[in-house]
Every structure is written in C-alpha cells, then in structure tokens.
Design a protein around this motif. Structure first.
Motif, PDB file in Angstrom:
ATOM      1  N   HIS A   7       9.410   6.856  16.105  1.00  0.00           N
ATOM      2  CA  HIS A   7      10.463   6.519  15.148  1.00  0.00           C
ATOM      3  C   HIS A   7      11.470   5.553  15.782  1.00  0.00           C
ATOM      4  CE1 HIS A   7      14.422   7.366  13.204  1.00  0.00           C
ATOM      5  NE2 HIS A   7      13.707   7.255  12.119  1.00  0.00           N
ATOM      6  N   ASN A   8      11.924   5.866  16.986  1.00  0.00           N
ATOM      7  CA  ASN A   8      12.892   5.020  17.684  1.00  0.00           C
ATOM      8  C   ASN A   8      12.321   3.633  17.986  1.00  0.00           C
ATOM      9  OD1 ASN A   8      14.836   7.065  17.666  1.00  0.00           O
ATOM     10  ND2 ASN A   8      14.104   7.904  19.594  1.00  0.00           N
ATOM     11  N   ASP A   9      11.063   3.580  18.404  1.00  0.00           N
ATOM     12  CA  ASP A   9      10.419   2.290  18.697  1.00  0.00           C
ATOM     13  C   ASP A   9      10.268   1.449  17.432  1.00  0.00           C
ATOM     14  OD1 ASP A   9      10.223   2.922  21.373  1.00  0.00           O
ATOM     15  OD2 ASP A   9       8.105   3.513  21.268  1.00  0.00           O
ATOM     16  N   ARG A  10       9.939   2.106  16.327  1.00  0.00           N
ATOM     17  CA  ARG A  10       9.788   1.381  15.060  1.00  0.00           C
ATOM     18  C   ARG A  10      11.111   0.730  14.663  1.00  0.00           C
ATOM     19  NH1 ARG A  10      10.695   2.564   9.914  1.00  0.00           N
ATOM     20  NH2 ARG A  10      11.099   4.751  10.301  1.00  0.00           N
ATOM     21  N   ILE A  11      12.195   1.471  14.793  1.00  0.00           N
ATOM     22  CA  ILE A  11      13.519   0.926  14.473  1.00  0.00           C
ATOM     23  C   ILE A  11      13.881  -0.195  15.437  1.00  0.00           C
ATOM     24  CG2 ILE A  11      15.995   1.473  14.505  1.00  0.00           C
ATOM     25  CD1 ILE A  11      15.259   4.164  13.229  1.00  0.00           C
ATOM     26  N   ALA A  12      13.660   0.004  16.720  1.00  0.00           N
ATOM     27  CA  ALA A  12      14.008  -0.997  17.736  1.00  0.00           C
ATOM     28  C   ALA A  12      13.290  -2.319  17.502  1.00  0.00           C
ATOM     29  CB  ALA A  12      13.678  -0.469  19.129  1.00  0.00           C
ATOM     30  N   ASN A  13      12.051  -2.250  17.041  1.00  0.00           N
ATOM     31  CA  ASN A  13      11.242  -3.452  16.878  1.00  0.00           C
ATOM     32  C   ASN A  13      11.304  -4.074  15.486  1.00  0.00           C
ATOM     33  OD1 ASN A  13      10.196  -3.605  19.575  1.00  0.00           O
ATOM     34  ND2 ASN A  13       9.028  -1.770  19.094  1.00  0.00           N
ATOM     35  N   MET A  14      12.010  -3.445  14.580  1.00  0.00           N
ATOM     36  CA  MET A  14      12.195  -4.001  13.240  1.00  0.00           C
ATOM     37  C   MET A  14      13.141  -5.202  13.349  1.00  0.00           C
ATOM     38  SD  MET A  14      13.500  -1.847   9.918  1.00  0.00           S
ATOM     39  CE  MET A  14      12.468  -0.478  10.417  1.00  0.00           C
ATOM     40  N   THR A  15      12.850  -6.276  12.631  1.00  0.00           N
ATOM     41  CA  THR A  15      13.736  -7.431  12.710  1.00  0.00           C
ATOM     42  C   THR A  15      14.904  -7.277  11.746  1.00  0.00           C
ATOM     43  OG1 THR A  15      12.487  -8.716  11.086  1.00  0.00           O
ATOM     44  CG2 THR A  15      11.895  -9.025  13.418  1.00  0.00           C
ATOM     45  N   PHE A  16      16.066  -7.697  12.209  1.00  0.00           N
ATOM     46  CA  PHE A  16      17.265  -7.667  11.385  1.00  0.00           C
ATOM     47  C   PHE A  16      17.055  -8.533  10.140  1.00  0.00           C
ATOM     48  CE2 PHE A  16      21.516  -9.476  10.408  1.00  0.00           C
ATOM     49  CZ  PHE A  16      22.128  -8.309   9.990  1.00  0.00           C
ATOM     50  N   SER A  17      16.355  -9.658  10.303  1.00  0.00           N
ATOM     51  CA  SER A  17      16.119 -10.567   9.170  1.00  0.00           C
ATOM     52  C   SER A  17      15.253  -9.941   8.082  1.00  0.00           C
ATOM     53  CB  SER A  17      15.480 -11.873   9.650  1.00  0.00           C
ATOM     54  OG  SER A  17      14.211 -11.633  10.213  1.00  0.00           O
ATOM     55  N   LYS A  59      15.269 -14.295  13.905  1.00  0.00           N
ATOM     56  CA  LYS A  59      14.432 -13.117  13.676  1.00  0.00           C
ATOM     57  C   LYS A  59      14.500 -12.123  14.841  1.00  0.00           C
ATOM     58  CE  LYS A  59      11.136 -15.452  10.591  1.00  0.00           C
ATOM     59  NZ  LYS A  59      12.112 -15.630   9.570  1.00  0.00           N
ATOM     60  N   VAL A  60      15.726 -11.816  15.265  1.00  0.00           N
ATOM     61  CA  VAL A  60      15.907 -10.861  16.363  1.00  0.00           C
ATOM     62  C   VAL A  60      15.575  -9.444  15.890  1.00  0.00           C
ATOM     63  CG1 VAL A  60      17.669 -12.259  17.518  1.00  0.00           C
ATOM     64  CG2 VAL A  60      18.378 -10.474  15.923  1.00  0.00           C
ATOM     65  N   THR A  61      15.119  -8.636  16.807  1.00  0.00           N
ATOM     66  CA  THR A  61      14.864  -7.227  16.515  1.00  0.00           C
ATOM     67  C   THR A  61      16.202  -6.483  16.528  1.00  0.00           C
ATOM     68  OG1 THR A  61      14.626  -6.649  18.844  1.00  0.00           O
ATOM     69  CG2 THR A  61      12.606  -7.317  17.664  1.00  0.00           C
ATOM     70  N   PHE A  62      16.203  -5.267  16.003  1.00  0.00           N
ATOM     71  CA  PHE A  62      17.420  -4.470  16.075  1.00  0.00           C
ATOM     72  C   PHE A  62      17.794  -4.198  17.528  1.00  0.00           C
ATOM     73  CE2 PHE A  62      17.099  -3.252  11.524  1.00  0.00           C
ATOM     74  CZ  PHE A  62      18.412  -3.512  11.179  1.00  0.00           C
ATOM     75  N   HIS A  63      16.792  -4.059  18.394  1.00  0.00           N
ATOM     76  CA  HIS A  63      17.071  -3.875  19.814  1.00  0.00           C
ATOM     77  C   HIS A  63      17.874  -5.062  20.345  1.00  0.00           C
ATOM     78  CE1 HIS A  63      16.562  -2.814  24.020  1.00  0.00           C
ATOM     79  NE2 HIS A  63      16.165  -4.046  24.230  1.00  0.00           N
ATOM     80  N   GLN A  67      21.881  -5.168  21.336  1.00  0.00           N
ATOM     81  CA  GLN A  67      22.080  -5.482  22.743  1.00  0.00           C
ATOM     82  C   GLN A  67      23.147  -6.570  22.884  1.00  0.00           C
ATOM     83  OE1 GLN A  67      18.512  -6.887  24.761  1.00  0.00           O
ATOM     84  NE2 GLN A  67      18.821  -5.317  26.316  1.00  0.00           N
ATOM     85  N   MET A  68      23.186  -7.511  21.927  1.00  0.00           N
ATOM     86  CA  MET A  68      24.158  -8.605  21.950  1.00  0.00           C
ATOM     87  C   MET A  68      25.501  -8.216  21.327  1.00  0.00           C
ATOM     88  SD  MET A  68      21.915 -11.949  20.976  1.00  0.00           S
ATOM     89  CE  MET A  68      20.587 -11.247  20.014  1.00  0.00           C
TER      90      MET A  68
END
Length: 123
Positions: A7-17, A59-63, A67-68
């Motif tokens: 679940h955490n990895d899926r969220i981290a790798n989802m793109t904000f866009s 197309k940055v990921t949520f991670h 992070q920024m």
C-alpha cells in the motif's frame, strides 16, 4: 495504524500529475475553484502555483513531491478519517503526508471555510 508495504509503495510511486486532475474535478464539482485547491496545496507543501505546475509537468511521484516539500509546521493538526484510515494513526511518514493532502482537499470539497482548512495553532 499499520498500512502494508505494498500500500505504501503504491502511494509513493503514484504520480502527482495523475491525481491532480481528480483533485480539481472533486473541488470544482462542489463549487470550489482550482485556485483554492492550489492555496491548500501551497499551505501544506510550500509550493507556489508555478512550482505545482512544474511538478505536474515533470510527472513526479508522491515520494518525490513530498521529498521536495517543506511541510507546514501545523500539518500535524490535520486529524480524522480519510480513505478509511485515521490520519494520526498512520505510521508511514509519506503515506501520512499524502493523507494530509487528501484530507485538506476533502474538506475543501465539503465546503469547509478556508480559515478552518488552513489550520493555525491557537495563540
């Protein structure tokens, strides 16, 4: 609350866009504006409108996104349930940050006043 690594990895790798247009649709369907949405995102992350657009275009990921970000010092005041999770019980820091954003957008869409959404500690 423990979320799974998957679940955490899926969220981290989802793109904000990929999620941003859904945020816009959600708030506009309830009579709020994209400008108000951006105000909420800016309050939480410190990103201005130009930076938000840049991160969408990249197309940055949520991670990468969080992070920024410079998280608002009052973000910890965001509590309650969102997506079936009690925010204050989420242990994974990134998942908690994404749920902070989800909660703020949910409150915006529900018509909550901006002064209440943009939490301030009582003096």
């Amino acid at each position: 609350m423990n979320t799974t690594d998957k679940h955490n990895d899926r969220i981290a790798n989802m793109t904000f866009s990929s999620v941003y247009p859904m945020y816009v649709k959600k708030v506009e369907a309830k009579g709020r504006t994209e400008e108000e949405l951006q105000q909420v995102i800016t309050w939480l992350t410190g990103f201005g409108n130009t930076k938000i657009r840049e991160l969408i275009d990249k197309k940055v990921t949520f991670h990468q996104f969080f992070q920024m970000a410079t998280l608002n010092p009052n973000a910890g005041l965001i509590t309650g349930l969102i997506c079936g999770y009690r925010i204050e019980d989420i242990e994974n820091p990134l998942t908690k940050q994404v749920r902070y954003l989800d909660k703020l957008i949910d409150e915006l869409a529900k018509g909550k006043k901006m002064e209440k959404i943009l939490r301030k500690k009582e003096a």
